[in-house]
Design an enzyme around this catalytic site. Structure first.
Site, PDB file in Angstrom:
ATOM      1  N   LYS A 114       0.824  -1.212   0.000  1.00 43.60           N
ATOM      2  CA  LYS A 114       0.000   0.000   0.000  1.00 43.60           C
ATOM      3  C   LYS A 114       0.857   1.262   0.000  1.00 43.60           C
ATOM      4  O   LYS A 114       0.495   2.261  -0.605  1.00 43.60           O
ATOM      5  CB  LYS A 114      -0.963  -0.016   1.192  1.00 43.60           C
ATOM      6  CG  LYS A 114      -2.044  -1.084   1.059  1.00 43.60           C
ATOM      7  CD  LYS A 114      -3.147  -0.901   2.074  1.00 43.60           C
ATOM      8  CE  LYS A 114      -4.265  -1.916   1.838  1.00 43.60           C
ATOM      9  NZ  LYS A 114      -5.391  -1.724   2.748  1.00 43.60           N
ATOM     10  N   LYS A 195      -5.482 -10.314  -7.638  1.00 44.74           N
ATOM     11  CA  LYS A 195      -6.874 -10.508  -7.234  1.00 44.74           C
ATOM     12  C   LYS A 195      -7.751  -9.351  -7.712  1.00 44.74           C
ATOM     13  O   LYS A 195      -7.274  -8.234  -7.932  1.00 44.74           O
ATOM     14  CB  LYS A 195      -6.983 -10.672  -5.711  1.00 44.74           C
ATOM     15  CG  LYS A 195      -6.744  -9.428  -4.891  1.00 44.74           C
ATOM     16  CD  LYS A 195      -7.033  -9.710  -3.419  1.00 44.74           C
ATOM     17  CE  LYS A 195      -6.934  -8.432  -2.594  1.00 44.74           C
ATOM     18  NZ  LYS A 195      -7.320  -8.629  -1.196  1.00 44.74           N
ATOM     19  N   LYS A 198     -11.316  -3.301  -6.057  1.00 47.19           N
ATOM     20  CA  LYS A 198     -12.078  -2.078  -6.329  1.00 47.19           C
ATOM     21  C   LYS A 198     -11.162  -0.949  -6.811  1.00 47.19           C
ATOM     22  O   LYS A 198     -11.582  -0.065  -7.556  1.00 47.19           O
ATOM     23  CB  LYS A 198     -12.776  -1.651  -5.033  1.00 47.19           C
ATOM     24  CG  LYS A 198     -13.876  -0.638  -5.220  1.00 47.19           C
ATOM     25  CD  LYS A 198     -15.195  -1.294  -5.477  1.00 47.19           C
ATOM     26  CE  LYS A 198     -16.314  -0.277  -5.496  1.00 47.19           C
ATOM     27  NZ  LYS A 198     -17.616  -0.881  -5.677  1.00 47.19           N
TER      28      LYS A 198
END
Length: 329
Positions: A114, A195, A198
């Site tokens: 992240k 994966k 969103k």
């Protein structure tokens, strides 16, 4: 006596995508039928680790709540609440953070991933949110936690923190166990090596459960496969086609073997449309219910507030005992 209690949460990113539903929410619906003490939280505090406009966050919280209810989460069978309405989550996170060493947090892969995605040095919140996750779980003395593969290390951190607390202050927290999803991880339709997400910049990569039939058909038609027309299941050699097979099996409730048998005479182009139609049929009633619920904002707010009151009642005596144990009272 240890009460069997399940806790899990979802970040408010708006309407969940196919992977959220098949990997988590569908399982949550089943678990609320099997366990008498279940808590599901809309993790609005966690969502601040990635930059959000306040108006967008407010709407996302409501949209996520509508989707949860439409998918079958029943506030009569579980506590459905917003994390930030129960301040003990943050207070316990501070106590647990004081028992957690920084190198352990720096080794967690989500911190590295992240931080890289934000192109920054990373914030304190981003580094320490796994400690808040531990507090989310331990605040209710939860015994079982439904998690995906990518969250197993965070649950292990919660387990270690619980054991550290118990060693320092006496046996108090049960050490929570993982409930691993049996559904294969749903991959991006445009890049089956990662994966479904969103935040994927490719709009055709992710199927949202409120997508229209036309949008779903387009996304599956454009799904990345390979140059072999036969439908087979081999996640390593043929990840794109195998992802379609996994999705088809998950939305129909059939086994991989049964799905492959149905696809014997189909090439991948036709098979994509079969999978798209299965997804459309699965989500049509959910999509309609989401639309209906989104029109009643006050109902969604009340569901979350009522759930938070119940969560507070459960958390209060546990947190008071924690305060006593650490010397606050």
């Amino acid at each position: 006596m240890v009460v069997d209690r399940i806790f899990s949460g979802i970040q408010p990113t708006g309407t969940p995508h196919l992977g959220n539903y098949l990997g988590a929410i569908q399982n949550w619906v089943n678990l609320q039928e099997k366990c008498s003490s279940v808590l599901y939280s809309i993790m609005d505090m966690h969502s601040l680790t990635m930059p959000k406009e306040p108006a967008v966050l407010r709407q996302n919280i409501l949209d996520t709540t509508a989707a949860m209810l439409a998918c079958g989460i029943d506030p009569k069978k579980c506590f459905l609440f917003r994390q930030s309405l129960v301040p003990e989550h943050a207070e316990l996170a501070w106590i647990l953070g004081c028992l957690t060493n920084v190198p352990r947090l720096l080794r967690l892969p989500q911190w590295k991933m992240k931080r890289a995605s934000q192109n920054s040095e990373g914030t304190v919140g981003l580094l320490t949110y796994p400690v808040l996750q531990a507090a989310d779980i331990l605040l209710y003395k939860s015994t079982r936690v439904p998690v995906g593969e990518d969250q197993v290390l965070h649950l292990e951190l919660a387990q270690d923190i619980a054991q550290h607390f118990n060693k320092k202050y006496g046996e108090f927290f049960p050490v929570p166990k993982a409930i691993l999803s049996t559904t294969k991880k749903i991959k991006s339709l445009r890049d089956p090596s990662v994966k479904m997400s969103k935040s994927d910049p490719q709009k055709l990569a992710t199927v949202n459960i409120a997508d229209s039939p036309d949008e779903i058909v387009l996304k599956f038609r454009k799904a990345v496969t390979d140059f072999t027309s036969e439908v087979t299941y081999d996640p390593i050699a043929r990840p794109g086609v195998s992802n379609l097979v996994s999705i088809h099996a998950a939305v129909t409730g059939l086994s991989i073997k049964e799905v492959l048998h149905q696809a014997t005479d189909l090439d991948t182009a036709h098979y994509k449309m079969v999978v798209a139609e299965s997804v459309i049929q699965k989500f049509a009633p959910i999509r309609n219910e989401i639309k209906k619920l989104q029109e009643d904002k006050s109902h969604l707010v009340k569901v979350l507030e009522d759930g938070a009151e119940k969560a507070k009642e459960l958390a209060a005596p546990i947190y008071q005992e924690i305060r006593r144990l650490v010397g606050f009272q």
